[in-house]
Design a protein around this motif. Sequence first.
Motif, PDB file in Angstrom:
ATOM      1  N   SER A  70      20.864  -5.104  -1.354  1.00 34.63           N
ATOM      2  CA  SER A  70      20.383  -4.782  -2.698  1.00 34.63           C
ATOM      3  C   SER A  70      19.144  -5.585  -3.050  1.00 34.63           C
ATOM      4  CB  SER A  70      21.495  -5.036  -3.721  1.00 34.63           C
ATOM      5  OG  SER A  70      21.044  -4.806  -5.029  1.00 34.63           O
ATOM      6  N   LEU A  71      19.161  -6.862  -2.705  1.00 32.59           N
ATOM      7  CA  LEU A  71      18.037  -7.745  -2.989  1.00 32.59           C
ATOM      8  C   LEU A  71      16.757  -7.256  -2.334  1.00 32.59           C
ATOM      9  CD1 LEU A  71      17.221 -10.611  -4.172  1.00 32.59           C
ATOM     10  CD2 LEU A  71      17.685 -11.486  -1.873  1.00 32.59           C
ATOM     11  N   SER A  72      16.881  -6.632  -1.161  1.00 33.58           N
ATOM     12  CA  SER A  72      15.706  -6.245  -0.384  1.00 33.58           C
ATOM     13  C   SER A  72      15.244  -4.811  -0.646  1.00 33.58           C
ATOM     14  CB  SER A  72      15.992  -6.424   1.112  1.00 33.58           C
ATOM     15  OG  SER A  72      17.134  -5.677   1.507  1.00 33.58           O
ATOM     16  N   ASP A 130       9.400 -13.317   4.665  1.00 37.43           N
ATOM     17  CA  ASP A 130       9.908 -14.568   5.219  1.00 37.43           C
ATOM     18  C   ASP A 130      11.172 -15.046   4.519  1.00 37.43           C
ATOM     19  OD1 ASP A 130       7.882 -14.687   7.089  1.00 37.43           O
ATOM     20  OD2 ASP A 130       6.559 -15.899   5.831  1.00 37.43           O
ATOM     21  N   GLU A 131      11.271 -14.831   3.220  1.00 36.22           N
ATOM     22  CA  GLU A 131      12.445 -15.308   2.476  1.00 36.22           C
ATOM     23  C   GLU A 131      13.738 -14.650   2.949  1.00 36.22           C
ATOM     24  OE1 GLU A 131      12.402 -16.687  -1.763  1.00 36.22           O
ATOM     25  OE2 GLU A 131      10.735 -15.257  -1.839  1.00 36.22           O
ATOM     26  N   LEU A 132      13.639 -13.450   3.465  1.00 33.23           N
ATOM     27  CA  LEU A 132      14.843 -12.732   3.885  1.00 33.23           C
ATOM     28  C   LEU A 132      15.373 -13.217   5.232  1.00 33.23           C
ATOM     29  CD1 LEU A 132      13.923  -9.121   2.723  1.00 33.23           C
ATOM     30  CD2 LEU A 132      15.341 -10.816   1.567  1.00 33.23           C
ATOM     31  N   PRO A 174      11.697 -11.619  -7.753  1.00 38.79           N
ATOM     32  CA  PRO A 174      11.095 -10.745  -6.745  1.00 38.79           C
ATOM     33  C   PRO A 174      10.704 -11.505  -5.474  1.00 38.79           C
ATOM     34  CG  PRO A 174       9.448 -11.319  -8.374  1.00 38.79           C
ATOM     35  CD  PRO A 174      10.734 -11.954  -8.831  1.00 38.79           C
ATOM     36  N   ILE A 175      10.657 -10.775  -4.370  1.00 35.34           N
ATOM     37  CA  ILE A 175      10.300 -11.337  -3.071  1.00 35.34           C
ATOM     38  C   ILE A 175       8.971 -10.733  -2.652  1.00 35.34           C
ATOM     39  CG2 ILE A 175      11.034 -11.599  -0.674  1.00 35.34           C
ATOM     40  CD1 ILE A 175      13.892 -10.979  -1.688  1.00 35.34           C
ATOM     41  N   ARG A 176       8.067 -11.572  -2.199  1.00 37.37           N
ATOM     42  CA  ARG A 176       6.742 -11.087  -1.838  1.00 37.37           C
ATOM     43  C   ARG A 176       6.651 -10.793  -0.347  1.00 37.37           C
ATOM     44  NH1 ARG A 176       3.028 -10.824  -5.511  1.00 37.37           N
ATOM     45  NH2 ARG A 176       1.480 -10.461  -3.876  1.00 37.37           N
ATOM     46  N   ARG A 177       5.897  -9.748  -0.010  1.00 41.95           N
ATOM     47  CA  ARG A 177       5.633  -9.420   1.383  1.00 41.95           C
ATOM     48  C   ARG A 177       4.153  -9.608   1.683  1.00 41.95           C
ATOM     49  NH1 ARG A 177       5.071  -3.580   3.853  1.00 41.95           N
ATOM     50  NH2 ARG A 177       3.733  -4.826   5.184  1.00 41.95           N
ATOM     51  N   ASP A 212      20.612 -19.009   3.658  1.00 41.18           N
ATOM     52  CA  ASP A 212      21.286 -19.039   2.350  1.00 41.18           C
ATOM     53  C   ASP A 212      20.821 -17.846   1.517  1.00 41.18           C
ATOM     54  OD1 ASP A 212      18.695 -19.945   2.031  1.00 41.18           O
ATOM     55  OD2 ASP A 212      19.209 -21.344   0.422  1.00 41.18           O
ATOM     56  N   ILE A 213      20.913 -16.672   2.090  1.00 44.40           N
ATOM     57  CA  ILE A 213      20.368 -15.472   1.460  1.00 44.40           C
ATOM     58  C   ILE A 213      20.984 -15.216   0.091  1.00 44.40           C
ATOM     59  CG2 ILE A 213      22.038 -13.925   2.583  1.00 44.40           C
ATOM     60  CD1 ILE A 213      18.334 -13.174   1.834  1.00 44.40           C
ATOM     61  N   GLU A 214      22.222 -15.669  -0.125  1.00 46.91           N
ATOM     62  CA  GLU A 214      22.865 -15.446  -1.419  1.00 46.91           C
ATOM     63  C   GLU A 214      22.169 -16.223  -2.543  1.00 46.91           C
ATOM     64  OE1 GLU A 214      24.136 -16.895   1.235  1.00 46.91           O
ATOM     65  OE2 GLU A 214      25.699 -18.361   0.775  1.00 46.91           O
ATOM     66  N   ASN A 215      21.327 -17.194  -2.182  1.00 47.43           N
ATOM     67  CA  ASN A 215      20.617 -17.975  -3.191  1.00 47.43           C
ATOM     68  C   ASN A 215      19.179 -17.504  -3.406  1.00 47.43           C
ATOM     69  OD1 ASN A 215      22.822 -19.722  -3.623  1.00 47.43           O
ATOM     70  ND2 ASN A 215      22.267 -20.931  -1.823  1.00 47.43           N
ATOM     71  N   VAL A 216      18.761 -16.514  -2.652  1.00 43.27           N
ATOM     72  CA  VAL A 216      17.417 -15.971  -2.822  1.00 43.27           C
ATOM     73  C   VAL A 216      17.403 -15.059  -4.044  1.00 43.27           C
ATOM     74  CG1 VAL A 216      15.615 -14.534  -1.795  1.00 43.27           C
ATOM     75  CG2 VAL A 216      16.931 -16.099  -0.357  1.00 43.27           C
TER      76      VAL A 216
END
Length: 440
Positions: free
Chosen positions: A372-374, A401-403, A414-417, A407-411
Amino acid sequence: MQVKKEISLDYKFYLPAMIDYINYGGKIIVIAREEGNWIVLDNHAQYVYFNALRTKKIGEALQQTGCPEEDAKWVVTQLVARHFETPPKHQKLTPVMQLYLTNSCNMHCPHCYMRAGKAVKNELTTDEVFSILNAYKQNGGVDVKLTGGEIALRPDLFDIAEYGAALGLHIELLTNGTLWTKESIERIIPYITVVQISIDGYNEEENAKVRGKGNFQKALDAVHYFTISGARVHVAMTAYYSADLSQKADYYADFAKNLKEKYKNYNLDVFIATGLLPGRYGELSPKEEEEYTAITQGIYSRYRGCQSFIDEGFIGRHQVGLILSNCSYGYPTIASNGDVFMCPIISATNIVANIRTTPLAEIMEICNHAHSLSETKNLEPCNHCELKSICGGDCRIRYFDELKRNDIENVVAPIRRRCSQNVKNRFYELMINTNTEIFH
């Protein structure tokens, strides 16, 4: 195929509210951002006429703009053929759990991203695999890929496949095909839905460069018996990179075509890799990777008889009006020692848990959060891009990179690409080149 259709001059199109206009390559691409749809205009007259159609009936817009009839007809044809008024079908990829049964392998392939060969310490036992499959089913799972190493080296493979099938799971096997007999194939057929067999050359000599001597015919025999026994068979080819690969491209394409033709009355297809992951002997340089991709895409195009490898995949996705807002990131991948990853390319990401210490139900929660996050709505600049429903954000592991974090549950979003105008330009070219191919 040409289809004639009459449409009244009194017809009023109800077009999407959010429209983007992109000038590229002498064309005007009209993009319905949220719908993942587009048409391509050739000139300014068509652009003016399209804008008039947003508020006027076909005939009224024609009279108001004075657009040449052929230009107006082309705009209307595209709107109808591309179902521009129809809301898209938002669809996610079918979740698949990838389960590496062993790292043991009877081969030493140079491109193997698993560096398979020897079994790792403390590989999952039969009972542990049963427990994983049972928990996966209880948590709503359906599709499972059993892979390795070489899965045929697991003496309990038949028991595992039978157990999974009895639970109602769809079992796919990934194998090099060299350790199978007619009898073992007949034994496992009732429990599987798909088998993928790797053959990496068009003859013994070329295949041996990747998979060792004497294995070409063994793999072909496995293809034959799995196919005629009624299995759905995927032959996966990864061409050996060499300075003279381009000179061998036609041989690869002909091998794939001939194999497909030989089993045309059965359920067999051939898939040709167009990229190489970092493997046992390192990775290609950017220049070598670009060259390899260009050559293998050409092989695929000649095999399929299509304009372009990329075009074919792009057409297939958009022809049915689907929007994919994610890749397979977030679907559980379990290594043979129980380590859990968010992507099947486990060499490119980090361990998030171990199945021996974290219940699968908890792992599935992490997976669902990661998936869902991604989604594109949580990615920047994707969530504000006119291509967000057409590009879909691409490979999460490659570009975000963040994905890769454990500890993905703490990310948090928004995530930048990493993106560029060149990436967007490639999509604009695809949209122009495939526009009429997606008419339906």
